[in-house]
Design a protein around this motif. Structure first.
Motif, PDB file in Angstrom:
ATOM      1  N   ARG A 204      79.141 -10.382  67.535  1.00 22.56           N
ATOM      2  CA  ARG A 204      78.584 -11.631  67.014  1.00 22.56           C
ATOM      3  C   ARG A 204      78.113 -11.409  65.582  1.00 22.56           C
ATOM      4  O   ARG A 204      77.422 -10.422  65.294  1.00 22.56           O
ATOM      5  N   VAL A 205      78.529 -12.298  64.684  1.00 22.91           N
ATOM      6  CA  VAL A 205      78.124 -12.213  63.287  1.00 22.91           C
ATOM      7  C   VAL A 205      77.609 -13.571  62.833  1.00 22.91           C
ATOM      8  O   VAL A 205      77.918 -14.610  63.442  1.00 22.91           O
ATOM      9  N   LEU A 206      76.832 -13.577  61.765  1.00 24.63           N
ATOM     10  CA  LEU A 206      76.298 -14.798  61.174  1.00 24.63           C
ATOM     11  C   LEU A 206      76.643 -14.805  59.688  1.00 24.63           C
ATOM     12  O   LEU A 206      76.608 -13.764  59.027  1.00 24.63           O
ATOM     13  N   GLY A 207      76.999 -15.983  59.164  1.00 25.67           N
ATOM     14  CA  GLY A 207      77.304 -16.067  57.748  1.00 25.67           C
ATOM     15  C   GLY A 207      77.654 -17.475  57.335  1.00 25.67           C
ATOM     16  O   GLY A 207      77.698 -18.405  58.156  1.00 25.67           O
ATOM     17  N   THR A 208      77.916 -17.635  56.051  1.00 22.45           N
ATOM     18  CA  THR A 208      78.287 -18.925  55.474  1.00 22.45           C
ATOM     19  C   THR A 208      79.793 -18.982  55.284  1.00 22.45           C
ATOM     20  O   THR A 208      80.401 -18.032  54.771  1.00 22.45           O
ATOM     21  N   VAL A 209      80.415 -20.076  55.704  1.00 18.43           N
ATOM     22  CA  VAL A 209      81.860 -20.226  55.562  1.00 18.43           C
ATOM     23  C   VAL A 209      82.193 -20.391  54.085  1.00 18.43           C
ATOM     24  O   VAL A 209      81.688 -21.286  53.406  1.00 18.43           O
ATOM     25  N   THR A 210      83.059 -19.516  53.565  1.00 16.71           N
ATOM     26  CA  THR A 210      83.488 -19.599  52.167  1.00 16.71           C
ATOM     27  C   THR A 210      84.914 -20.116  52.021  1.00 16.71           C
ATOM     28  O   THR A 210      85.295 -20.584  50.963  1.00 16.71           O
ATOM     29  N   ARG A 212      88.360 -21.788  54.635  1.00 14.28           N
ATOM     30  CA  ARG A 212      89.133 -21.961  55.856  1.00 14.28           C
ATOM     31  C   ARG A 212      90.583 -22.162  55.459  1.00 14.28           C
ATOM     32  O   ARG A 212      90.905 -23.100  54.723  1.00 14.28           O
ATOM     33  N   TYR A 213      91.440 -21.276  55.939  1.00  9.18           N
ATOM     34  CA  TYR A 213      92.860 -21.313  55.589  1.00  9.18           C
ATOM     35  C   TYR A 213      93.686 -21.205  56.863  1.00  9.18           C
ATOM     36  O   TYR A 213      93.664 -20.185  57.545  1.00  9.18           O
ATOM     37  N   SER A 214      94.393 -22.306  57.223  1.00  8.23           N
ATOM     38  CA  SER A 214      95.164 -22.344  58.465  1.00  8.23           C
ATOM     39  C   SER A 214      94.220 -22.042  59.626  1.00  8.23           C
ATOM     40  O   SER A 214      93.218 -22.726  59.807  1.00  8.23           O
ATOM     41  N   ASP A 215      94.496 -21.020  60.411  1.00  2.44           N
ATOM     42  CA  ASP A 215      93.622 -20.679  61.535  1.00  2.44           C
ATOM     43  C   ASP A 215      92.663 -19.551  61.184  1.00  2.44           C
ATOM     44  O   ASP A 215      92.043 -18.963  62.059  1.00  2.44           O
ATOM     45  N   ARG A 216      92.519 -19.270  59.896  1.00  4.71           N
ATOM     46  CA  ARG A 216      91.637 -18.189  59.462  1.00  4.71           C
ATOM     47  C   ARG A 216      90.351 -18.763  58.872  1.00  4.71           C
ATOM     48  O   ARG A 216      90.377 -19.765  58.160  1.00  4.71           O
ATOM     49  N   LEU A 217      89.260 -18.092  59.180  1.00  5.18           N
ATOM     50  CA  LEU A 217      87.952 -18.514  58.707  1.00  5.18           C
ATOM     51  C   LEU A 217      87.299 -17.334  57.991  1.00  5.18           C
ATOM     52  O   LEU A 217      87.212 -16.241  58.534  1.00  5.18           O
ATOM     53  N   TYR A 218      86.874 -17.554  56.765  1.00  6.47           N
ATOM     54  CA  TYR A 218      86.229 -16.514  55.978  1.00  6.47           C
ATOM     55  C   TYR A 218      84.734 -16.815  55.882  1.00  6.47           C
ATOM     56  O   TYR A 218      84.368 -17.951  55.559  1.00  6.47           O
ATOM     57  N   ILE A 219      83.918 -15.821  56.143  1.00  5.48           N
ATOM     58  CA  ILE A 219      82.469 -16.030  56.060  1.00  5.48           C
ATOM     59  C   ILE A 219      81.848 -14.917  55.224  1.00  5.48           C
ATOM     60  O   ILE A 219      82.443 -13.842  55.035  1.00  5.48           O
TER      61      ILE A 219
END
Length: 224
Positions: A204-210, A212-219
């Motif tokens: 489990r991680v916490l962060g801010t979404v920077t 969203r590309y296709s099905d990928r999420l960067y935080i």
């Protein structure tokens, strides 16, 4: 030999395997054959063929002799499965379930299992849990027939397991019932040494979404 897997529900994707005391092999049944059940002992008359990847049997006659004894599943590594040398053999692997979803046209559950060296895709008609999501992140033991996927040049590009019976998929260690109750980990600590041995399991991680590309999420968190 003993029928280790038999399914003809989808044309072009049928699975029909037989194994005796020496090895397993894929079988093309004669036209009009209504089918055989897993665990039955059968006698096959026909001729061998080179197959599209590994040798096969083109059966001219199949006679069901009665109940048979399943072969003992041989433990194998991911490297052995991915090499293709275990094609049609009844084998055993251990790993952590990453994902489960139902293939509706064939009514098989497709299970993505991380073995540590790579991922194995398994097909099973039944699950040892009430809800498919309850299987995710569980450590499991899988016994099944090794199947292979290949191209027209007879080159192997994928493989996995066909789980024939409910008892061939067992949970050795259940995953957490509340994954969001796990303690959050900082992003910079991922993939580092941990005495708890969490490799392969969910974190489990916490962060801010920077992004969203296709099905990928960067935080990103405060450090990474």
């Amino acid at each position: 030999g003993v029928v280790t897997f038999f399914d003809q529900r989808a044309p072009g994707k049928a699975f029909r395997f037989l194994q005796d005391d020496t090895a397993g092999i894929y079988v093309f049944p004669p036209e009009g054959f209504t089918g055989a059940k897993v665990g039955q002992r059968v006698e096959v008359e026909g001729h061998t063929g080179r197959g599209d990847f590994a040798p096969v049997v083109w059966a001219e006659r199949v006679q069901v002799l009665g109940p048979g004894s399943f072969p003992t599943a041989r433990p194998v590594s991911f490297e052995q499965l991915s090499s293709g040398c275990e094609d049609s053999q009844f084998v055993e692997v251990h790993g952590v379930v990453r994902a489960v979803h139902l293939e509706e046209d064939r009514l098989f559950f497709i299970i993505d299992v991380a073995t540590g060296d790579g991922r194995v895709t398994a097909y099973a008609s039944e699950l040892p849990v009430t809800r498919s999501e309850d299987l995710i992140d569980s450590t499991v033991r899988l016994r099944g027939v090794c199947y292979t996927q290949f191209n027209r040049q007879r080159q192997l590009f994928n493989g996995g397991l066909l789980v024939p019976r409910p008892q061939d998929l067992s949970v050795e260690k259940p995953g957490p019932t509340e994954p969001f109750a796990l303690p959050a980990r900082p992003l910079h600590s991922l993939l580092q040494y941990s005495p708890e041995g969490t490799f392969g399991h969910r974190v489990r991680v916490l962060g801010t979404v920077t992004l969203r590309y296709s099905d990928r999420l960067y935080i990103q968190d405060g450090q990474e």
